[in-house]
Enzyme design. Structure first.
Site, PDB file in Angstrom:
ATOM      1  N   HIS A 179     -28.769   0.102  64.935  1.00  0.00           N
ATOM      2  CA  HIS A 179     -27.260   0.789  65.844  1.00  0.00           C
ATOM      3  C   HIS A 179     -26.274  -0.385  65.646  1.00  0.00           C
ATOM      4  CE1 HIS A 179     -30.360   2.760  68.285  1.00  0.00           C
ATOM      5  NE2 HIS A 179     -31.043   1.757  68.744  1.00  0.00           N
ATOM      6  N   ARG A 180     -26.206  -0.831  64.195  1.00  0.00           N
ATOM      7  CA  ARG A 180     -25.388  -1.447  63.744  1.00  0.00           C
ATOM      8  C   ARG A 180     -24.891  -2.993  64.505  1.00  0.00           C
ATOM      9  NH1 ARG A 180     -20.752   1.996  60.698  1.00  0.00           N
ATOM     10  NH2 ARG A 180     -22.290   3.710  60.048  1.00  0.00           N
ATOM     11  N   LEU A 181     -25.926  -3.567  65.282  1.00  0.00           N
ATOM     12  CA  LEU A 181     -25.984  -4.929  66.058  1.00  0.00           C
ATOM     13  C   LEU A 181     -26.239  -5.683  65.033  1.00  0.00           C
ATOM     14  CD1 LEU A 181     -27.136  -3.790  69.600  1.00  0.00           C
ATOM     15  CD2 LEU A 181     -24.899  -4.441  68.919  1.00  0.00           C
ATOM     16  N   ASN A 182     -25.567  -6.135  64.104  1.00  0.00           N
ATOM     17  CA  ASN A 182     -25.507  -6.859  63.061  1.00  0.00           C
ATOM     18  C   ASN A 182     -25.730  -8.551  63.399  1.00  0.00           C
ATOM     19  OD1 ASN A 182     -25.881  -4.331  61.297  1.00  0.00           O
ATOM     20  ND2 ASN A 182     -23.595  -4.758  60.757  1.00  0.00           N
TER      21      ASN A 182
END
Length: 201
Positions: A179-182
Site C-alpha cells: 500500500h506504498r507504506l514504504n
C-alpha cells in the site's frame, strides 16, 4: 535497537557499507544491478541525467568509468555536486546518493581499461562521446578500422577515459512496502559522523 536496524542491519562506520551489501545482493538477483542514474547540472543550473554502470565501491566511494570529454564530464568540471539513483525492482529497494565527485587515480583507470575485452577497449578509443557523428555507418566504419588496426597489438589507453569517485555525504534507502507504506531511512554526514533518521515515504 535503533529503528533502521530492523530493516537495514548494523554498520560499523558508514552507511556506505549498507549500500555495498545491497549492491552485492542486487548483483546476484537483478538483471541490471550496476545500472544507476547520474544527475548533474549544466552551466545554467539546469539538471541533466543519464544511465551509467557502477563498477564497484572502492574504499567507501562508488566508482564508475566514462569519457572525460563527455557532456557529463564537462558539467562535473563546472559543478562537482552529483546525485546517483539506484532502483532494484526484484528486491523492492531504491538508493539515492548525493555527494562530491572527483577523478580516480590514473593507474586504476588504466588497469581497468586493460582488463576489458578488446572490443570494449576499441569502442572507448573510437568514441568521441557527446560529439556529433554523420551516421551510424561512420561510427561502425571507424570502430572496425580500429579493430583491424589493433588486431595483433595492445589497444593504447585513451588519456580522455577514466574513473570517477563519489564522496558520499548523503544516502537514502528505500524499502518498498504494501500500500506504498514504504520504509525510508536517510543518513547525512556531519563532519566525521553520520546522522540517521526515518522519513515519511
Amino acid at each position: 535497537m535503533s529503528d533502521y536496524k530492523d530493516f537495514i542491519g548494523d554498520f560499523k562506520e558508514s552507511p556506505v557499507e549498507i549500500f555495498e551489501k545491497w549492491f552485492q545482493d542486487a548483483q546476484d538477483k537483478e538483471e541490471n544491478a550496476p545500472a544507476f542514474i547520474l544527475s548533474t547540472v549544466d552551466e545554467h543550473g539546469a539538471p541533466n541525467a543519464r544511465t551509467l554502470l557502477l563498477k564497484e565501491v572502492h574504499k567507501g566511494k562508488p566508482l564508475f568509468f566514462t569519457n572525460y570529454n563527455s557532456v557529463k564530464a564537462k558539467e562535473i568540471d563546472g559543478n562537482n555536486n552529483v546525485a546517483m539513483t539506484f532502483y532494484w525492482h526484484r528486491l523492492g529497494k531504491q538508493v539515492r546518493i548525493r555527494g562530491k565527485i572527483s577523478k580516480c587515480e590514473r593507474d586504476i583507470s588504466r588497469s581497468y581499461f586493460q582488463s576489458r575485452a578488446k572490443e570494449s577497449q576499441v569502442a572507448s578509443l573510437t568514441s568521441k562521446q557527446s560529439e556529433s557523428v554523420p551516421s551510424r555507418k561512420n561510427l561502425e566504419t571507424e570502430y572496425h578500422e580500429n579493430l583491424i588496426r589493433y588486431n595483433n597489438e595492445s589497444v593504447p589507453y585513451p588519456e580522455n577515459w577514466g574513473g570517477y569517485y563519489v564522496e558520499v555525504n548523503e544516502i537514502t534507502f528505500f524499502i518498498y512496502g504494501e500500500h506504498r507504506l514504504n520504509d525510508r531511512f536517510q543518513f547525512v554526514k556531519k563532519g566525521n559522523k553520520w546522522d540517521s533518521l526515518r522519513l515519511y515515504p
